[in-house]
Design a protein around this motif. Structure first.
Motif, PDB file in Angstrom:
ATOM      1  N   PRO A   1       0.819  -1.231   0.000  1.00  0.00           N
ATOM      2  CA  PRO A   1       0.000   0.000   0.000  1.00  0.00           C
ATOM      3  C   PRO A   1       0.842   1.267   0.000  1.00  0.00           C
ATOM      4  O   PRO A   1       0.441   2.288  -0.577  1.00  0.00           O
ATOM      5  CB  PRO A   1      -0.846  -0.119   1.273  1.00  0.00           C
ATOM      6  CG  PRO A   1      -0.153  -1.127   2.122  1.00  0.00           C
ATOM      7  CD  PRO A   1       0.531  -2.067   1.190  1.00  0.00           C
ATOM      8  N   SER A   2       2.023   1.222   0.631  1.00  0.00           N
ATOM      9  CA  SER A   2       2.893   2.403   0.638  1.00  0.00           C
ATOM     10  C   SER A   2       3.409   2.702  -0.764  1.00  0.00           C
ATOM     11  O   SER A   2       3.414   3.860  -1.209  1.00  0.00           O
ATOM     12  CB  SER A   2       4.078   2.192   1.591  1.00  0.00           C
ATOM     13  OG  SER A   2       3.629   1.999   2.914  1.00  0.00           O
ATOM     14  N   LEU A   3       3.844   1.666  -1.475  1.00  0.00           N
ATOM     15  CA  LEU A   3       4.327   1.867  -2.843  1.00  0.00           C
ATOM     16  C   LEU A   3       3.185   2.292  -3.766  1.00  0.00           C
ATOM     17  O   LEU A   3       3.372   3.153  -4.638  1.00  0.00           O
ATOM     18  CB  LEU A   3       4.976   0.587  -3.372  1.00  0.00           C
ATOM     19  CG  LEU A   3       6.299   0.177  -2.722  1.00  0.00           C
ATOM     20  CD1 LEU A   3       6.881  -1.045  -3.438  1.00  0.00           C
ATOM     21  CD2 LEU A   3       7.311   1.324  -2.746  1.00  0.00           C
ATOM     22  N   ALA A   4       2.006   1.697  -3.566  1.00  0.00           N
ATOM     23  CA  ALA A   4       0.857   2.102  -4.378  1.00  0.00           C
ATOM     24  C   ALA A   4       0.558   3.593  -4.167  1.00  0.00           C
ATOM     25  O   ALA A   4       0.274   4.331  -5.123  1.00  0.00           O
ATOM     26  CB  ALA A   4      -0.365   1.261  -4.023  1.00  0.00           C
ATOM     27  N   ALA A   5       0.642   4.046  -2.924  1.00  0.00           N
ATOM     28  CA  ALA A   5       0.408   5.464  -2.624  1.00  0.00           C
ATOM     29  C   ALA A   5       1.459   6.352  -3.279  1.00  0.00           C
ATOM     30  O   ALA A   5       1.147   7.463  -3.751  1.00  0.00           O
ATOM     31  CB  ALA A   5       0.397   5.682  -1.116  1.00  0.00           C
ATOM     32  N   LEU A   6       2.703   5.890  -3.325  1.00  0.00           N
ATOM     33  CA  LEU A   6       3.751   6.659  -4.010  1.00  0.00           C
ATOM     34  C   LEU A   6       3.397   6.864  -5.476  1.00  0.00           C
ATOM     35  O   LEU A   6       3.534   7.975  -6.013  1.00  0.00           O
ATOM     36  CB  LEU A   6       5.092   5.936  -3.911  1.00  0.00           C
ATOM     37  CG  LEU A   6       5.916   6.091  -2.635  1.00  0.00           C
ATOM     38  CD1 LEU A   6       7.184   5.249  -2.730  1.00  0.00           C
ATOM     39  CD2 LEU A   6       6.284   7.557  -2.398  1.00  0.00           C
ATOM     40  N   TRP A   7       2.958   5.797  -6.141  1.00  0.00           N
ATOM     41  CA  TRP A   7       2.603   5.897  -7.560  1.00  0.00           C
ATOM     42  C   TRP A   7       1.406   6.819  -7.770  1.00  0.00           C
ATOM     43  O   TRP A   7       1.378   7.603  -8.709  1.00  0.00           O
ATOM     44  CB  TRP A   7       2.311   4.510  -8.118  1.00  0.00           C
ATOM     45  CG  TRP A   7       3.408   3.972  -8.993  1.00  0.00           C
ATOM     46  CD1 TRP A   7       3.429   3.958 -10.357  1.00  0.00           C
ATOM     47  CD2 TRP A   7       4.643   3.368  -8.568  1.00  0.00           C
ATOM     48  NE1 TRP A   7       4.606   3.382 -10.808  1.00  0.00           N
ATOM     49  CE2 TRP A   7       5.374   3.008  -9.726  1.00  0.00           C
ATOM     50  CE3 TRP A   7       5.205   3.094  -7.335  1.00  0.00           C
ATOM     51  CZ2 TRP A   7       6.609   2.403  -9.684  1.00  0.00           C
ATOM     52  CZ3 TRP A   7       6.452   2.489  -7.281  1.00  0.00           C
ATOM     53  CH2 TRP A   7       7.137   2.151  -8.439  1.00  0.00           C
ATOM     54  N   VAL A   8       0.409   6.712  -6.894  1.00  0.00           N
ATOM     55  CA  VAL A   8      -0.775   7.571  -7.026  1.00  0.00           C
ATOM     56  C   VAL A   8      -0.394   9.026  -6.798  1.00  0.00           C
ATOM     57  O   VAL A   8      -0.797   9.912  -7.556  1.00  0.00           O
ATOM     58  CB  VAL A   8      -1.874   7.139  -6.027  1.00  0.00           C
ATOM     59  CG1 VAL A   8      -3.031   8.138  -6.038  1.00  0.00           C
ATOM     60  CG2 VAL A   8      -2.381   5.733  -6.366  1.00  0.00           C
ATOM     61  N   ALA A   9       0.397   9.281  -5.758  1.00  0.00           N
ATOM     62  CA  ALA A   9       0.792  10.664  -5.435  1.00  0.00           C
ATOM     63  C   ALA A   9       1.618  11.281  -6.552  1.00  0.00           C
ATOM     64  O   ALA A   9       1.470  12.476  -6.867  1.00  0.00           O
ATOM     65  CB  ALA A   9       1.577  10.688  -4.124  1.00  0.00           C
ATOM     66  N   ALA A  10       2.491  10.480  -7.162  1.00  0.00           N
ATOM     67  CA  ALA A  10       3.365  10.992  -8.218  1.00  0.00           C
ATOM     68  C   ALA A  10       2.730  10.894  -9.603  1.00  0.00           C
ATOM     69  O   ALA A  10       3.318  11.360 -10.586  1.00  0.00           O
ATOM     70  CB  ALA A  10       4.685  10.220  -8.219  1.00  0.00           C
ATOM     71  N   GLU A  11       1.546  10.275  -9.665  1.00  0.00           N
ATOM     72  CA  GLU A  11       0.873  10.021 -10.937  1.00  0.00           C
ATOM     73  C   GLU A  11       1.783   9.261 -11.895  1.00  0.00           C
ATOM     74  O   GLU A  11       1.843   9.525 -13.094  1.00  0.00           O
ATOM     75  CB  GLU A  11       0.380  11.333 -11.569  1.00  0.00           C
ATOM     76  CG  GLU A  11      -0.642  12.058 -10.717  1.00  0.00           C
ATOM     77  CD  GLU A  11      -1.179  13.322 -11.371  1.00  0.00           C
ATOM     78  OE1 GLU A  11      -0.645  13.703 -12.440  1.00  0.00           O
ATOM     79  OE2 GLU A  11      -2.117  13.916 -10.818  1.00  0.00           O
ATOM     80  N   GLY A  12       2.505   8.303 -11.348  1.00  0.00           N
ATOM     81  CA  GLY A  12       3.440   7.505 -12.126  1.00  0.00           C
ATOM     82  C   GLY A  12       4.646   7.143 -11.283  1.00  0.00           C
ATOM     83  O   GLY A  12       4.607   7.241 -10.047  1.00  0.00           O
TER      84      GLY A  12
END
Length: 283
Positions: free
Chosen positions: A26-37
């Protein structure tokens, strides 16, 4: 020296990576969502290593807090602190060193992430003692295991938007689901020693509640992330996650120790599935 190292590795559950994987996806998924990539290798490495270190530190704290209870539970009676093979000060020292290493990684990010790391630490320290007073301490664990989400947004955006808290709420339901499965393994022992868990509080509603928790997790994340550019990949990931939830039902509906423990251990695949869906949706 080698024997001592083996004890340290046993203390931090090095042979059970499922624990830190449940935190990582979930932490990595949040990184991708926050950075939009792709958020960059620096943040990926900080959150990956930081997750491993903090989960390991949490194991040290938990074992010290529960040392007098774990001796009465078959699954935990042989843990290093409980069995007396490691002293309490030594275990706390290991935990402190690991937490300081994790904080060193956080210092390479920004002020917002550093500030939120103190809140994450506070929840981590509170969880082991919540089991004595809170009817569903898994909710406290849910906050602790989900705090990588707002920290990821803080690391990327310098702030924590409402989306991050919504994703945290959804992830909290996932933690409630898999940690209730975990608690079902030790329910008889926990009843005897007076420990509070969601498996005890829910009673015969444990299995329906777990399925409901999984459902809430998937629905909240689907709603919040429905606007992803390549959302077909995310919907496919959600479908695969739902299949896994159905499989979990068949693992736990008879409430056997083996089935519930297997269900808990396999939860990291569900987290990985949604993470891959998020990554593919941002390609």
């Amino acid at each position: 020296m080698i024997d001592k190292l083996k004890l340290y590795l046993d203390l931090i559950r090095w042979n059970r990576p499922a624990g830190w994987l449940l935190l990582l996806w979930p932490s990595l998924a949040a990184l991708w969502v926050a950075a939009e990539g792709f958020p960059g290798w620096h943040l990926v490495m900080v959150f990956t290593l930081g997750t491993i270190l903090m989960r390991s530190a949490g194991c040290c704290i938990n074992d010290v807090a529960d040392r007098d209870f774990d001796k009465h539970v078959k699954r935990t009676a042989n843990r290093p602190v409980t069995s007396g093979r490691l002293s309490t000060p030594e275990a706390l020292m290991v935990g402190a060193v690991l937490a300081l290493c994790a904080f060193g990684l956080v210092l390479t990010t920004n002020r917002a992430t550093i500030a939120w790391s103190f809140a994450a630490l506070a929840v981590t320290l509170a969880y082991p003692y919540a089991k004595r007073f809170v009817a569903m301490p898994q909710a406290v664990l849910g906050v602790a295991f989900s705090f990588g989400i707002p920290m990821a947004f803080a690391a990327v955006q310098g702030e924590v938007p409402p989306l991050a808290w919504g994703l945290l709420l959804g992830n909290l339901f996932w933690v409630l689901a898999y940690d209730t499965e975990y608690a079902m393994v030790d329910r008889d022992d926990d009843l005897r020693i007076g420990m509070k868990t969601s498996a005890i509080t829910l009673g015969n509603w444990d299995v329906p509640a777990i399925i409901g928790f999984y459902g809430a997790y998937l629905i909240i994340w689907a709603w919040l992330l429905s606007g992803l550019a390549q959302r077909t990949w995310f919907w496919l990931a959600l479908a695969l996650a739902l299949i896994q939830v159905i499989w979990h039902y068949f693992l736990i509906y008879q409430r056997s120790r083996e089935g519930c423990f297997t269900a808990f251990k396999q939860n990291h695949w569900l987290g990985l599935t949604l993470f891959v869906g998020v990554v593919l949706a941002h390609l």
